[in-house]
Design a protein around this motif. Structure first.
Motif, PDB file in Angstrom:
ATOM      1  N   UNK A   1      20.157 -17.789 -29.591  1.00  0.00           N
ATOM      2  CA  UNK A   1      20.525 -17.929 -28.179  1.00  0.00           C
ATOM      3  C   UNK A   1      19.510 -17.192 -27.306  1.00  0.00           C
ATOM      4  N   UNK A   2      19.134 -17.837 -26.210  1.00  0.00           N
ATOM      5  CA  UNK A   2      18.205 -17.214 -25.284  1.00  0.00           C
ATOM      6  C   UNK A   2      18.375 -17.733 -23.873  1.00  0.00           C
ATOM      7  N   UNK A   3      17.311 -17.544 -23.057  1.00  0.00           N
ATOM      8  CA  UNK A   3      17.351 -17.981 -21.660  1.00  0.00           C
ATOM      9  C   UNK A   3      15.985 -18.504 -21.233  1.00  0.00           C
ATOM     10  N   UNK A   4      15.331 -19.238 -22.135  1.00  0.00           N
ATOM     11  CA  UNK A   4      14.022 -19.793 -21.804  1.00  0.00           C
ATOM     12  C   UNK A   4      14.183 -21.050 -20.961  1.00  0.00           C
ATOM     13  N   UNK A   5      13.102 -21.433 -20.267  1.00  0.00           N
ATOM     14  CA  UNK A   5      13.156 -22.622 -19.429  1.00  0.00           C
ATOM     15  C   UNK A   5      13.881 -22.343 -18.127  1.00  0.00           C
ATOM     16  N   UNK A   6      14.481 -23.353 -17.587  1.00  0.00           N
ATOM     17  CA  UNK A   6      15.176 -23.256 -16.299  1.00  0.00           C
ATOM     18  C   UNK A   6      16.602 -22.779 -16.561  1.00  0.00           C
TER      19      UNK A   6
ATOM     20  N   UNK B   1      19.609 -19.398 -15.949  1.00  0.00           N
ATOM     21  CA  UNK B   1      20.002 -18.213 -15.179  1.00  0.00           C
ATOM     22  C   UNK B   1      20.463 -17.070 -16.068  1.00  0.00           C
ATOM     23  N   UNK B   2      20.593 -17.308 -17.374  1.00  0.00           N
ATOM     24  CA  UNK B   2      21.049 -16.268 -18.300  1.00  0.00           C
ATOM     25  C   UNK B   2      21.182 -16.828 -19.704  1.00  0.00           C
ATOM     26  N   UNK B   3      21.466 -15.948 -20.661  1.00  0.00           N
ATOM     27  CA  UNK B   3      21.530 -16.375 -22.061  1.00  0.00           C
ATOM     28  C   UNK B   3      22.695 -17.337 -22.285  1.00  0.00           C
ATOM     29  N   UNK B   4      22.376 -18.508 -22.832  1.00  0.00           N
ATOM     30  CA  UNK B   4      23.388 -19.506 -23.142  1.00  0.00           C
ATOM     31  C   UNK B   4      22.747 -20.604 -23.994  1.00  0.00           C
ATOM     32  N   UNK B   5      23.587 -21.488 -24.515  1.00  0.00           N
ATOM     33  CA  UNK B   5      23.116 -22.661 -25.256  1.00  0.00           C
ATOM     34  C   UNK B   5      23.449 -23.907 -24.440  1.00  0.00           C
ATOM     35  N   UNK B   6      22.438 -24.694 -24.152  1.00  0.00           N
ATOM     36  CA  UNK B   6      22.670 -25.998 -23.532  1.00  0.00           C
ATOM     37  C   UNK B   6      22.750 -27.007 -24.679  1.00  0.00           C
ATOM     38  N   UNK B   7      23.917 -27.646 -24.822  1.00  0.00           N
ATOM     39  CA  UNK B   7      24.203 -28.514 -25.973  1.00  0.00           C
ATOM     40  C   UNK B   7      24.392 -29.947 -25.488  1.00  0.00           C
ATOM     41  N   UNK B   8      23.626 -30.870 -26.062  1.00  0.00           N
ATOM     42  CA  UNK B   8      23.736 -32.285 -25.710  1.00  0.00           C
ATOM     43  C   UNK B   8      24.032 -33.111 -26.956  1.00  0.00           C
ATOM     44  N   UNK B   9      24.754 -34.211 -26.753  1.00  0.00           N
ATOM     45  CA  UNK B   9      24.987 -35.217 -27.794  1.00  0.00           C
ATOM     46  C   UNK B   9      24.486 -36.547 -27.264  1.00  0.00           C
ATOM     47  N   UNK B  10      23.618 -37.188 -28.036  1.00  0.00           N
ATOM     48  CA  UNK B  10      23.078 -38.491 -27.668  1.00  0.00           C
ATOM     49  C   UNK B  10      23.566 -39.538 -28.654  1.00  0.00           C
ATOM     50  N   UNK B  11      23.947 -40.691 -28.125  1.00  0.00           N
ATOM     51  CA  UNK B  11      24.399 -41.801 -28.960  1.00  0.00           C
ATOM     52  C   UNK B  11      23.668 -43.058 -28.513  1.00  0.00           C
ATOM     53  N   UNK B  12      22.903 -43.629 -29.429  1.00  0.00           N
ATOM     54  CA  UNK B  12      22.147 -44.848 -29.157  1.00  0.00           C
ATOM     55  C   UNK B  12      21.265 -44.720 -27.912  1.00  0.00           C
TER      56      UNK B  12
END
Length: 312
Positions: free
Chosen positions: A278-283, A285-296
């Motif tokens: 876990x970190x805060x790199x990129x755009x 505001x604080x330490x967190x995980x940005x989690x995405x799910x892609x389908x097709x």
């Protein structure tokens, strides 16, 4: 040659010597002045007689020219309006097709989820209400209406993708349990931002959030939520450090803003494997995980996967 002029009886005669060049000049000037005066008098008389008629004719011609110009402009507006109407008709047809697909998916989900008959009637509009506001009523312009249709079409597309996700979860479609994203990417933490529209955390403007944010301690482990192969491990603009895992069957998960990526491209990972920190790199505001799910090839709302239970 001399000219003798006797103005009055018993007056002293005056003689004009036409042979003198000064005299000739004076005579020519006098004659020219008289000619100009006569010409101006004629023009004045003619304008006095014919002026009102000429002015009226000129005004009529000006009005005809203005009317012709307005007719041309009106024709151009008519052509543009017809093009706009044709474009809107095409977009409305696309929306009707989207609505038909959404209704079909909704009916299948009703059967798959064994919902009570009549609980969700996709043939009727939902009941809504609200206080009346005395606001001025205006007509939407063509560009505004077109923008609203585009926004509605995008919303339908997202809803259709989400319904397909729910259908996959309900029907399972022979997808192996370990290959289907399920659960949270961190062991502890809470959801700090959901999928969908939200104010941008930096500008405050309206923006679309393509994933779910989990607030977690810096350096905490990030786990793969399904079995798969790492298809990306590096940086992406705005995301900072990113790990992406391809799970097959059209599924891909993305884990962003990491302080450090652990998994490498081509590495096979299993459920629960640590793939990043876990970190805060990129755009961010604080330490967190940005989690995405892609389908097709489309980002879908991860909440159904986060809340789902993996089969034992």
């Amino acid at each position: 040659m001399n000219i003798i002029i006797v103005a009055k009886p018993h007056a002293v005669p005056k003689s004009i010597d036409l042979g003198c060049w000064r005299t000739r000049i004076k005579c020519a000037a006098a004659l020219g002045t008289a000619a100009i005066a006569c010409a101006l008098l004629g023009v004045s008389v003619a304008y006095t007689i014919a002026g009102p008629k000429s002015r009226a004719l000129a005004e009529v011609q000006d009005l005809r020219d203005a009317t012709a110009t307005q007719l041309k402009e009106l024709e151009q507006v008519k052509i543009k309006t017809q093009r706009d109407l044709d474009a809107l008709a095409v977009k409305l047809g696309e929306l009707q097709a989207h609505a038909t697909r959404l209704n079909a998916l909704g009916e299948r989900l009703t059967r798959a989820g064994k919902l009570d008959d009549g609980e969700f009637n996709f043939a009727e509009a939902p009941s809504v209400g609200g206080p009346e506001e005395n606001l001025p009523i205006g007509h939407a312009s063509a560009p505004a209406l077109e923008g609203s249709i585009d926004e509605l079409r995008d919303r339908f597309s997202r809803q259709q993708a989400q319904l397909e996700v729910l259908e996959n979860l309900l029907l399972d479609r022979k997808v192996e349990s370990d290959l289907l994203p399920s659960g949270m990417p961190v062991e502890s933490g809470y959801i700090s931002s959901y999928f969908g529209g939200r104010p941008d955390p930096f500008s405050g403007a309206s923006a679309f959030h393509s994933g779910i944010d989990f607030d977690a301690a810096a350096g905490a482990d990030i786990h793969s939520v399904a079995e798969g192969v790492v298809s990306w491990s590096g940086q992406r603009p705005g995301y900072g450090n990113v790990v992406e895992v391809d799970h097959g069957n059209g599924y891909m998960t993305r884990y962003a803003h990491n302080s450090r990526n652990i998994a490498a491209v081509g590495q096979r990972v299993r459920v629960g494997d640590v793939i990043a920190k876990v970190g805060s790199t990129g755009r961010s505001t604080g330490s967190h995980v940005h989690f995405e799910v892609w389908l097709n090839g489309r980002a879908v709302n991860p909440i159904a996967y986060v809340r789902s239970q993996r089969k034992g």
